[in-house]
Design a protein around this motif. Structure first.
Motif, PDB file in Angstrom:
ATOM      1  N   ALA A 181      -1.201  -8.273 -11.997  1.00 18.71           N
ATOM      2  CA  ALA A 181      -0.623  -7.945 -13.301  1.00 18.71           C
ATOM      3  C   ALA A 181      -0.262  -6.466 -13.357  1.00 18.71           C
ATOM      4  CB  ALA A 181      -1.600  -8.295 -14.414  1.00 18.71           C
ATOM      5  N   THR A 182       0.973  -6.160 -13.725  1.00 13.19           N
ATOM      6  CA  THR A 182       1.390  -4.756 -13.795  1.00 13.19           C
ATOM      7  C   THR A 182       0.773  -4.046 -14.995  1.00 13.19           C
ATOM      8  OG1 THR A 182       3.398  -5.449 -14.962  1.00 13.19           O
ATOM      9  CG2 THR A 182       3.552  -5.171 -12.574  1.00 13.19           C
ATOM     10  N   VAL A 183       0.489  -4.801 -16.054  1.00 11.87           N
ATOM     11  CA  VAL A 183      -0.237  -4.255 -17.213  1.00 11.87           C
ATOM     12  C   VAL A 183      -1.669  -4.763 -17.134  1.00 11.87           C
ATOM     13  CG1 VAL A 183      -0.411  -4.220 -19.724  1.00 11.87           C
ATOM     14  CG2 VAL A 183       1.850  -4.220 -18.632  1.00 11.87           C
ATOM     15  N   HIS A 204      -7.891  -4.301  -6.115  1.00 14.93           N
ATOM     16  CA  HIS A 204      -6.545  -4.053  -5.619  1.00 14.93           C
ATOM     17  C   HIS A 204      -5.536  -4.413  -6.704  1.00 14.93           C
ATOM     18  CE1 HIS A 204      -7.778  -3.401  -1.412  1.00 14.93           C
ATOM     19  NE2 HIS A 204      -8.735  -4.249  -1.710  1.00 14.93           N
ATOM     20  N   VAL A 205      -4.656  -3.466  -7.039  1.00 17.68           N
ATOM     21  CA  VAL A 205      -3.686  -3.644  -8.123  1.00 17.68           C
ATOM     22  C   VAL A 205      -2.322  -3.138  -7.663  1.00 17.68           C
ATOM     23  CG1 VAL A 205      -5.514  -3.370  -9.851  1.00 17.68           C
ATOM     24  CG2 VAL A 205      -4.160  -1.378  -9.139  1.00 17.68           C
ATOM     25  N   GLN A 242      -3.040 -13.503 -10.736  1.00 11.97           N
ATOM     26  CA  GLN A 242      -1.596 -13.297 -10.617  1.00 11.97           C
ATOM     27  C   GLN A 242      -1.028 -12.467 -11.756  1.00 11.97           C
ATOM     28  OE1 GLN A 242      -0.346 -14.094  -7.827  1.00 11.97           O
ATOM     29  NE2 GLN A 242      -1.878 -15.520  -7.023  1.00 11.97           N
ATOM     30  N   GLU A 243       0.290 -12.224 -11.686  1.00  5.83           N
ATOM     31  CA  GLU A 243       0.924 -11.211 -12.533  1.00  5.83           C
ATOM     32  C   GLU A 243       1.032 -11.575 -14.003  1.00  5.83           C
ATOM     33  OE1 GLU A 243       4.401 -13.152 -10.149  1.00  5.83           O
ATOM     34  OE2 GLU A 243       2.302 -12.651  -9.832  1.00  5.83           O
ATOM     35  N   ILE A 279      -2.217  -2.591  -3.885  1.00  7.25           N
ATOM     36  CA  ILE A 279      -2.066  -3.780  -3.051  1.00  7.25           C
ATOM     37  C   ILE A 279      -1.150  -3.516  -1.867  1.00  7.25           C
ATOM     38  CG2 ILE A 279      -1.149  -6.143  -3.002  1.00  7.25           C
ATOM     39  CD1 ILE A 279      -1.969  -6.363  -5.959  1.00  7.25           C
ATOM     40  N   GLU A 280      -0.069  -2.786  -2.124  1.00  7.09           N
ATOM     41  CA  GLU A 280       0.980  -2.656  -1.125  1.00  7.09           C
ATOM     42  C   GLU A 280       0.533  -1.936   0.137  1.00  7.09           C
ATOM     43  OE1 GLU A 280       1.256  -2.100  -4.299  1.00  7.09           O
ATOM     44  OE2 GLU A 280       2.863  -3.396  -5.043  1.00  7.09           O
ATOM     45  N   SER A 281      -0.269  -0.914   0.008  1.00  6.77           N
ATOM     46  CA  SER A 281      -0.597  -0.100   1.182  1.00  6.77           C
ATOM     47  C   SER A 281      -1.914  -0.490   1.835  1.00  6.77           C
ATOM     48  CB  SER A 281      -0.661   1.380   0.788  1.00  6.77           C
ATOM     49  OG  SER A 281      -1.697   1.602  -0.152  1.00  6.77           O
ATOM     50  N   CYS A 282      -2.705  -1.302   1.151  1.00  5.45           N
ATOM     51  CA  CYS A 282      -3.965  -1.737   1.749  1.00  5.45           C
ATOM     52  C   CYS A 282      -3.717  -2.974   2.600  1.00  5.45           C
ATOM     53  CB  CYS A 282      -5.002  -2.051   0.668  1.00  5.45           C
ATOM     54  SG  CYS A 282      -5.572  -0.582  -0.214  1.00  5.45           S
TER      55      CYS A 282
END
Length: 339
Positions: free
Chosen positions: A207-209, A229-230, A183-184, A253-256
């Motif tokens: 995680a964005t970083v 996937h990120v 998770q983030e 992650i968003e488009s897969c």
């Protein structure tokens, strides 16, 4: 009246086979039944509120034991090397599981950790070779070193949002592990955390970083074959970050197709990328099957005897053979696969 079983009271009693503790006893002392080689069953009363360290450690024949509901801590080495123990029900209200608590309990096949648990010690479940599933409670901030190492049957792990650090060799040599979702809030992963997990095929990190990692957290084969996937906005960061940049296959992650865990069976999605939770929900038209090896198939390939992962995380066997209209729409993934 006996109110406690003292430390080492029955230590190394090699002829003791079963134990029934009377009511009013509130404490079972440190190592009080440790190394009882043929002890098979223990019945503890609800009056017990304290189990000492190593209470039943090294009892290789122990098969049945209950944990009273007022116990809030499973202390260090409580069940270490209890090779025959298949299951322990942990009470609600438990807050801590000590280091080596279930070390090398090789017969345990599953453990449900209460959501009240906020800390688990090092190597607590290391060597639980037959354990096929484990939940990590929300509220834990760290998965400590070696916690779930050598759990051969584990096939999927979800790291909760509260966890900021995964320790050194935390999942080392979990040879059956296929998917991991992180998770983030994850900030750090220790060395060799997933080393020896050669079957990993899907790793999701929200995680964005990119989390800080010590070198070699995955096996070299995983970097070459698994999908990472990120978040879409962080793709470039992962592609240039130490260790993360070693992955050959990095996707957003968003488009897969939505990442999910799977075991031995298929996972089914509709055209919109929504996971189908049961076979009765299948509709005519384009339905996509994500297989355990990462390949995709049309829904017509699902047959009786296959397994589908349901929304509650269990696998359901396909009991009927379904027939669908021939697809007329091409389904295209961001990695250029088409169906």
């Amino acid at each position: 009246t006996i109110m406690a079983v003292e430390d080492y009271a029955f230590y190394n009693c090699d002829s003791l086979m079963s134990v029934v503790i009377s009511e009013r006893v509130s404490r079972i002392g440190n190592s009080s039944f440790s190394k009882c080689d043929i002890l098979t069953s223990v019945d503890l009363p609800e009056s017990v509120t304290d189990l000492g360290e190593g209470v039943f450690g090294r009892c290789p024949k122990l098969f049945s034991v209950n944990i009273p509901s007022k116990i809030t801590e499973i202390k260090a080495r409580t069940f270490e090397y209890c090779e025959s123990l298949p299951y322990v029900e942990l009470p609600e209200g438990l807050t801590h599981i000590g280091g080596d608590a279930f070390f090398d309990c090789m017969s345990i096949d599953s453990v449900v950790i209460p959501e009240s648990v906020h800390s688990i010690g090092e190597s607590a479940f290391s060597g639980c070779r037959m354990m096929s599933s484990i939940n990590i409670p929300e509220g834990m901030t760290e998965i400590k070193d070696y916690t779930f190492a050598v759990c051969w049957k584990l096939n999927s792990i979800i790291i909760p949002k509260s966890v900021s650090r995964i320790g050194r060799e935390a999942f080392y040599n979990c040879t059956g592990l296929q998917s991991v979702i992180m998770q983030e809030n994850l900030k750090e992963i220790g060395a060799k955390a997933f080393m020896g997990c050669g079957k990993l095929s899907k790793i999701v990190c929200y995680a964005t970083v990119p989390p800080k990692v010590e070198n070699a957290i995955f096996a070299s084969k995983v970097y070459e074959t698994a999908q990472l996937h990120v978040p879409e906005a962080s793709l470039d960061s992962y592609k240039t970050a130490d260790e993360w940049s070693k992955f050959f296959n990095i996707f957003d992650i968003e488009s897969c197709v939505k990442p999910v865990m799977h075991t031995d069976g298929a996972v089914v999605y509709d055209l919109q990328g929504n996971r189908i939770s049961n076979m009765g929900a299948l509709k005519k038209g384009v339905n996509i099957v994500l297989m355990p090896d990462g390949t995709t198939k049309k829904i017509q390939d699902v047959k009786k005897g296959d397994f589908v992962l349901t929304a509650d995380g269990t696998n359901q066997e396909v009991m009927e053979t379904f027939s669908f209209e021939k697809p007329t729409i091409k389904f295209t993934f961001d990695d250029n696969r088409t169906i």
